[in-house]
Write an enzyme that holds these catalytic residues in place. Structure first.
Site: not given
Ligand code: S3P
Length: 442
Positions: A167, A169, A319
């Site tokens: 992740s 995020q 995504d």
């Molecule tokens: C994102 C990370 C992904 C992705 C999201 C955007 C980001 O999520 O699915 O649309 O901008 O860091 P995860 O980090 O939960 O995988």
């Protein structure tokens, strides 16, 4: 309130050249880093989708001055830190927004209460709260760290953290908290995830050390980094470009070019997979803009064949599986997608909704706990029927994917809740109709 749904109908070839909207991940980050920095940040090509606008409002709530100067042109006056917001911060539908902002906010001695729409209030925040709590932040929220929740930060300790799931995020939340942690932070990611936070922290003047140790990335942010406002040119979003490109691949006679698409290898897994499926996808005019490689991508109608998608590619296209599943429906033979359990905790349970939507359109899908197999109808030598009424649970990518399917199927496809498309791709309907697609109110 009820709003009309949307319906896409099968029609003629799609043709033309369009620009991808600004990248959502980079747009969120430019607002947040701009607000954390000292001085002026100017942004060009910002995605003015609902998710990013919610982040822009949140940054104002944390004390930054945020102004729109023109289409996609924004100015952020950062104060070098966050001030306590006087009200609840509503991040709308945006997981990226709320998780990154919580990480950033944890660095400051203040309380902030976060909420979001019903989808966001149902999504797991523990994955971010756990490392932030280890650093010394405290929080009070609903069961399993669901929003609304209140976070209290300040006086953070440093942390060496191995991501329990792939992740970006979570990685980003730890790095942003690490800006104000004693001793800095190190994030170890067994599977590499998008690296926009690392790149942008550097562009704002921070030192970020990335080391590859036995194929595992270690991202280290030493203590005491200061961010200075800068200029950010937002590249086109490959996740949005995916929709017109896949449409061109599956609608006979089509040729579509999307210009200015970001080609960061941690985001382009879909294009690699489509090429493996036999897609006529040509990348040209490759250049570097604001530290990211971008290029123009041309897609021509192609007879696709089913493939097994390597599970380790999942973070680079997480995504894009719903739109890949649509492409797979038109392929010859099954397409196997595994190692994608994270799809179940996105804006919706995307495995379940993709399987349900495709099944409603006459496609055979085998759902697994962490994967799905789409059996391409060309294998059985019959076209995709379409005709489904697709429940999106307010998920923009589920909505757009099925509208694309309807352009190539035999019967129109209907989706509910079209308003949610504006979270990531506000111009989707006009862009697709401009290329010759037919999308009307249902
Ligand atoms: C994102 C990370 C992904 C992705 C999201 C955007 C980001 O999520 O699915 O649309 O901008 O860091 P995860 O980090 O939960 O995988």
């Amino acid at each position: 309130m009820t709003t009309a749904g949307l319906k896409s109908t099968p029609g003629g070839a799609l043709r033309g050249t369009v620009r991808a909207p600004g990248d959502k991940s980079i747009s969120h980050r430019s607002m947040i880093l701009g607000a954390l920095a000292t001085g002026t940040t100017t942004i060009e090509g910002l995605l003015e989708g609902d998710d990013v606008l919610a982040t822009a409002r949140a940054m104002q709530a944390f004390g930054a001055r945020v102004e729109q100067e023109g289409v996609g042109r924004w100015r952020v006056e950062g104060k070098g830190g966050f001030a306590e917001p006087s009200d609840v911060v509503d991040c709308g539908n945006a997981g990226t927004g709320v998780r990154l902002i919580m990480g950033a906010a944890a660095g400051f001695a203040m309380c902030a209460t976060f909420t979001g729409d019903s989808s966001l209030r149902g999504r797991p925040m523990g994955r971010v709260l756990d490392p932030l709590a280890r650093m010394g932040a405290t929080w009070l929220g609903r069961d399993k760290g669901r929003l609304p929740l209140t976070l209290k930060g300040g006086s953070l300790r440093g942390l060496v953290y191995t991501l329990p799931m792939a992740s970006a995020q979570v990685k980003s939340a730890v790095l942003l908290a690490g800006l104000h942690a004693e001793g800095g932070v190190e994030v170890i990611e067994p599977e590499a995830t998008r690296d926009h936070t690392e790149r942008m922290l550097r562009a704002f003047g921070a030192e970020v050390i990335v080391e590859d140790k036995n194929n595992v990335r270690h991202v280290r942010l030493p203590e005491g980094q200061k961010l200075k406002g800068t200029h950010v040119q937002v590249p086109g979003d490959p996740s949005s470009a995916a929709f017109p490109l896949v449409a061109a691949l599956i609608v006979p006679g089509s040729e579509v070019t999307v210009e200015g698409v970001m080609l960061n290898v941690l985001r382009t897994g879909l294009f690699t997979t489509l090429q493996e499926m036999g897609a006529d996808l040509v990348i040209s005019n490759v250049r570097v803009e604001s530290g990211e490689e971008v290029g123009d991508i041309t897609a021509r109608h192609s007879q696709l064949k089913g493939v097994v998608v390597p599970p380790e590619r999942a973070p680079a296209m997480i995504d894009e599986y719903p739109i890949l599943a649509v492409a797979a429906a038109f392929a010859d033979g099954p397409t196997v997608m595994r190692g994608i359990g994270e799809m179940r905790v996105k804006e919706s349970d995307r495995i379940a909704l993709t399987a349900a939507g495709l099944t409603a359109c006459g496609v055979t899908v085998e759902e697994e706990p962490e994967g799905m197999t789409v059996v391409g109808t060309k294998g059985g030598n019959h076209p995709v029927r379409g005709g489904g009424k697709v429940i999106t649970h307010g998920d923009h990518r589920i909505a757009m994917s099925h509208l694309i399917l309807g352009m190539a199927a035999q019967e129109p496809v209907e989706i509910d809740e079209p308003g949610m498309i504006a979270t990531s791709f506000p111009g989707f309907v006009s862009l697709m109709t401009g290329l010759g697609g037919s999308i009307v109110e249902a």
